[in-house]
Design a protein around this motif. Structure first.
Motif, mmCIF file in Angstrom:
data_model
loop_
_atom_site.group_PDB
_atom_site.id
_atom_site.type_symbol
_atom_site.label_atom_id
_atom_site.label_comp_id
_atom_site.label_asym_id
_atom_site.label_seq_id
_atom_site.Cartn_x
_atom_site.Cartn_y
_atom_site.Cartn_z
ATOM 1 N N GLY A 1 44.455 28.164 52.994
ATOM 2 C CA GLY A 1 44.814 27.833 51.323
ATOM 3 C C GLY A 1 43.839 28.669 50.642
ATOM 4 N N GLY A 2 44.349 29.193 49.372
ATOM 5 C CA GLY A 2 43.473 29.808 48.496
ATOM 6 C C GLY A 2 42.593 30.854 48.876
ATOM 7 N N VAL A 3 43.579 31.953 49.758
ATOM 8 C CA VAL A 3 42.867 33.297 50.318
ATOM 9 C C VAL A 3 43.574 34.491 49.439
ATOM 10 C CG1 VAL A 3 42.634 32.179 52.725
ATOM 11 C CG2 VAL A 3 44.972 33.525 51.890
ATOM 12 N N GLY A 4 44.285 34.070 48.421
ATOM 13 C CA GLY A 4 45.025 34.896 47.348
ATOM 14 C C GLY A 4 46.218 35.510 47.632
ATOM 15 N N LYS A 5 47.021 34.860 48.769
ATOM 16 C CA LYS A 5 48.423 35.092 48.624
ATOM 17 C C LYS A 5 49.375 35.254 47.568
ATOM 18 C CE LYS A 5 49.011 31.116 51.115
ATOM 19 N NZ LYS A 5 47.592 30.698 51.374
ATOM 20 N N THR A 6 49.328 34.377 46.613
ATOM 21 C CA THR A 6 49.939 34.091 45.457
ATOM 22 C C THR A 6 49.530 35.493 44.475
ATOM 23 O OG1 THR A 6 50.434 32.048 45.543
ATOM 24 C CG2 THR A 6 50.617 32.830 43.360
ATOM 25 N N THR A 7 48.147 35.701 44.456
ATOM 26 C CA THR A 7 47.621 36.541 43.427
ATOM 27 C C THR A 7 48.039 37.926 44.075
ATOM 28 O OG1 THR A 7 45.730 35.157 43.187
ATOM 29 C CG2 THR A 7 45.436 37.512 42.678
ATOM 30 N N ASP B 1 56.866 28.907 47.519
ATOM 31 C CA ASP B 1 55.680 28.105 47.697
ATOM 32 C C ASP B 1 56.108 26.778 46.752
ATOM 33 O OD1 ASP B 1 53.655 26.157 47.837
ATOM 34 O OD2 ASP B 1 51.997 27.764 47.474
ATOM 35 N N GLN C 1 54.256 24.715 45.305
ATOM 36 C CA GLN C 1 53.290 24.814 44.277
ATOM 37 C C GLN C 1 53.609 25.656 42.997
ATOM 38 O OE1 GLN C 1 48.957 24.744 46.045
ATOM 39 N NE2 GLN C 1 50.006 26.289 47.160
ATOM 40 N N PRO D 1 50.731 27.392 51.881
ATOM 41 C CA PRO D 1 49.662 27.298 52.937
ATOM 42 C C PRO D 1 49.853 26.568 54.058
ATOM 43 C CG PRO D 1 49.023 26.086 51.213
ATOM 44 C CD PRO D 1 50.241 26.540 50.683
ATOM 45 N N MET E 1 39.068 39.171 47.420
ATOM 46 C CA MET E 1 38.030 38.426 46.755
ATOM 47 C C MET E 1 36.751 39.055 47.292
ATOM 48 S SD MET E 1 39.340 34.523 46.287
ATOM 49 C CE MET E 1 40.915 34.304 46.954
ATOM 50 N N PRO F 1 38.686 43.520 45.086
ATOM 51 C CA PRO F 1 37.483 42.925 44.390
ATOM 52 C C PRO F 1 37.762 41.570 43.776
ATOM 53 C CG PRO F 1 38.173 44.640 43.099
ATOM 54 C CD PRO F 1 39.312 44.691 44.177
ATOM 55 N N ARG F 2 36.742 40.691 43.974
ATOM 56 C CA ARG F 2 36.480 39.324 43.226
ATOM 57 C C ARG F 2 36.605 39.818 41.763
ATOM 58 N NH1 ARG F 2 35.981 34.170 43.937
ATOM 59 N NH2 ARG F 2 35.715 34.288 46.219
ATOM 60 N N SER F 3 37.360 39.278 40.761
ATOM 61 C CA SER F 3 37.065 39.723 39.335
ATOM 62 C C SER F 3 37.469 38.365 38.480
ATOM 63 C CB SER F 3 37.882 40.921 39.087
ATOM 64 O OG SER F 3 39.062 40.678 38.646
ATOM 65 N N MET G 1 40.937 38.458 37.008
ATOM 66 C CA MET G 1 41.877 38.275 38.125
ATOM 67 C C MET G 1 42.328 36.815 37.958
ATOM 68 S SD MET G 1 43.437 40.051 40.888
ATOM 69 C CE MET G 1 42.245 40.918 41.720
ATOM 70 N N SER G 2 41.245 36.053 37.915
ATOM 71 C CA SER G 2 41.516 34.604 37.870
ATOM 72 C C SER G 2 41.772 33.958 36.570
ATOM 73 C CB SER G 2 40.111 33.891 38.505
ATOM 74 O OG SER G 2 39.010 34.318 37.684
HETATM 75 N N1 LIG Z 1 40.364 39.066 43.652
HETATM 76 C C1 LIG Z 1 40.176 37.729 43.137
HETATM 77 N N2 LIG Z 1 39.116 37.710 41.973
HETATM 78 C C2 LIG Z 1 39.021 36.383 41.502
HETATM 79 N N3 LIG Z 1 39.768 35.464 41.802
HETATM 80 C C3 LIG Z 1 40.765 35.206 42.529
HETATM 81 C C4 LIG Z 1 41.146 36.470 43.263
HETATM 82 N N4 LIG Z 1 42.127 36.331 43.964
HETATM 83 C C5 LIG Z 1 42.432 35.243 44.124
HETATM 84 N N5 LIG Z 1 41.723 34.538 43.015
HETATM 85 C C6 LIG Z 1 41.746 33.222 42.596
HETATM 86 O O1 LIG Z 1 41.550 32.075 43.626
HETATM 87 C C7 LIG Z 1 42.472 31.173 43.504
HETATM 88 C C8 LIG Z 1 43.375 31.327 45.071
HETATM 89 O O2 LIG Z 1 43.932 32.494 44.836
HETATM 90 P P1 LIG Z 1 45.471 32.315 45.160
HETATM 91 O O3 LIG Z 1 46.262 31.121 44.407
HETATM 92 O O4 LIG Z 1 46.181 33.512 45.037
HETATM 93 O O5 LIG Z 1 45.580 31.818 46.733
HETATM 94 P P2 LIG Z 1 46.840 31.248 47.755
HETATM 95 O O6 LIG Z 1 46.513 31.808 49.291
HETATM 96 O O7 LIG Z 1 48.204 31.456 46.999
HETATM 97 O O8 LIG Z 1 46.503 29.647 47.610
HETATM 98 P P3 LIG Z 1 47.595 28.708 48.298
HETATM 99 O O9 LIG Z 1 47.119 28.457 49.433
HETATM 100 O O10 LIG Z 1 47.185 27.270 47.483
HETATM 101 O O11 LIG Z 1 48.772 28.986 47.949
HETATM 102 C C9 LIG Z 1 43.203 31.190 42.390
HETATM 103 O O12 LIG Z 1 42.449 30.356 41.495
HETATM 104 C C10 LIG Z 1 42.977 32.737 42.137
HETATM 105 O O13 LIG Z 1 43.198 33.023 40.682
#
Ligand SMILES: Nc1ncnc2c1ncn2[C@@H]1O[C@H](COP(=O)(O)OP(=O)(O)OP(=O)(O)O)[C@@H](O)[C@H]1O
Ligand SMILES: [Mg+2]
Length: 265
Positions: free
Chosen positions: A12-18, A40, A42, A132, A189, A218-220, A223-224
Motif C-alpha cells: 500500500g501507499g507506494v505511488g500506484k495511483t499517483t 481500486d 478506494q 493494494p 518518492m 522525486p518526492r515532492s 505531488m501530494s
Molecule cells: N512523488 C511523491 N511525492 C510526494 N508524495 C507522494 C508522491 N507519490 C505519492 N505520494 C503520496 O503518497 C501517498 C500514497 O500514494 P498513492 O496513493 O499514489 O499510493 P498507492 O500505491 O496508490 O496507495 P494504495 O496502495 O493505498 O492504493 C499519497 O498521499 C500520495 O499523495
C-alpha cells in the motif's frame, strides 16, 4: 491497438495511483489518446482527476466500473472525458463488493479484458490503477493487460513483497495471459538528499538490472497536494520536479513502445 498497462504492487501507499494519474496526463499531453481505469474500491484515481461536481455526478448516476464489471453495463456508458485526450472509467463505493461478487461469476478473471476488448482500439494507452492486494480485481487487471508497471517506494522494505508480485505475474502468464510482460519498475518518492533513497535505488537496480526505468519520480510536496484539487501534478505544479519525473517516464514508455523493441522482460 492500444497498449494496456496495469499499475500494480500489493504494497500500500507506494505511488500506484499517483503514477496512474500523472502518467495518464503526461501521455495525453504528448497527444496520445489515453483511458484511465480505476479498479481500486478506494477510488483515489477517480477523485484525484475529477472536479468535485464530476465526481458527485458519476456517483449519483451510478456510472461506475462496478456497473460495467458486475452489472452488465457497456463500458462506453460509464466513461467520462476528464481531459481533451483522457477518458476515465471511474470507481465508486459499489466496487467494494466486487471482490466477493466476482468469485461466483462466470469468467471471473477475464471480465475486464472482455470489457476493454471492443474499445481499446480507440486509445493509444489504457492504464489500470489497482488496489493494494493480489485479489480478483488485481487479477482482472493483469489478465486484461499487455504489461505490468510496478511503482516502488524508495524506502526500507521496498523489495519486500516484490517476489510474491512477480510470482503472481508468472502464474497469470502460465495460466491465463501468456503474453503478459513486465513493463518495468519505477522508483517513486525518491529523495536525493536521503542516503536511504540512493541505497534502495542501487539495490533495486542491482536486483533487477534492465527492468528499472531510468526516470525516477522525486518526492515532492506539489505531488501530494495535487489530488485534493482534482489535478495532476503536471497541471498543479507544471515546473515541479514531480511533473518532470512523470513527463520523463511517459517519454521513456512512448519511445520504447514506438521503437518496437519490446519490453524489458
Ligand atoms: N512523488 C511523491 N511525492 C510526494 N508524495 C507522494 C508522491 N507519490 C505519492 N505520494 C503520496 O503518497 C501517498 C500514497 O500514494 P498513492 O496513493 O499514489 O499510493 P498507492 O500505491 O496508490 O496507495 P494504495 O496502495 O493505498 O492504493 C499519497 O498521499 C500520495 O499523495
Ligand atoms: Mg492507490
Amino acid at each position: 491497438m492500444g497498449r494496456v498497462i496495469a499499475i500494480a504492487n500489493q504494497k500500500g501507499g507506494v505511488g500506484k495511483t499517483t503514477t496512474a494519474i500523472n502518467l495518464a496526463v503526461a501521455l495525453a499531453d504528448t497527444g496520445r489518446r489515453v483511458l484511465l481505469v480505476d479498479l481500486d474500491p478506494q477510488g483515489n484515481a477517480t477523485s484525484g482527476i475529477s472536479t468535485p461536481e464530476d465526481f458527485a455526478a458519476a456517483r449519483r448516476e451510478g456510472k461506475t466500473i462496478y456497473q460495467a464489471l458486475v452489472g452488465g453495463l457497456a463500458i462506453a456508458e460509464i466513461l467520462r472525458q476528464v481531459r481533451p485526450m483522457l477518458s476515465l472509467a471511474p470507481a465508486g463505493d459499489d466496487l467494494v463488493g466486487a471482490e466477493i461478487e466476482l468469485v461466483t461469476m462466470e469468467g471471473r478473471e477475464r471480465r475486464l479484458r472482455a470489457l476493454l476488448e471492443p474499445i481499446r482500439v480507440e486509445y493509444n494507452y489504457v492504464l489500470i490503477d489497482t488496489p493494494p492486494s493480489l485479489g480478483i480485481l488485481t487479477l482482472n487487471a493483469l489478465v486484461a493487460a499487455d504489461s505490468v508497471l510496478v511503482p516502488m517506494q524508495c524506502e526500507y522494505y521496498a523489495l519486500e513483497g516484490l517476489n510474491s508480485l512477480l510470482g503472481t505475474i508468472n502464474k497469470v502468464k502460465a495460466a491465463l495471459r501468456p503474453g503478459l510482460e513486465l513493463e518495468g519498475l519505477v522508483l517513486t518518492m525518491f529523495d536525493s538528499r536521503n542516503r536511504l533513497s540512493h541505497e534502495i535505488s542501487d539495490e533495486v537496480r542491482r536486483h533487477f538490472p534492465e527492468k528499472v526505468f531510468r526516470s525516477v519520480i522525486p518526492r515532492s510536496v506539489r505531488m501530494s497536494e495535487s489530488p485534493s484539487h482534482g489535478l495532476s501534478v503536471l497541471e498543479y505544479g507544471p515546473k515541479s520536479p514531480g511533473a518532470e519525473g512523470y513527463r520523463a517516464l511517459a517519454a521513456e514508455i512512448v519511445a520504447r513502445g514506438e521503437a518496437g523493441d519490446g519490453r524489458i522482460n
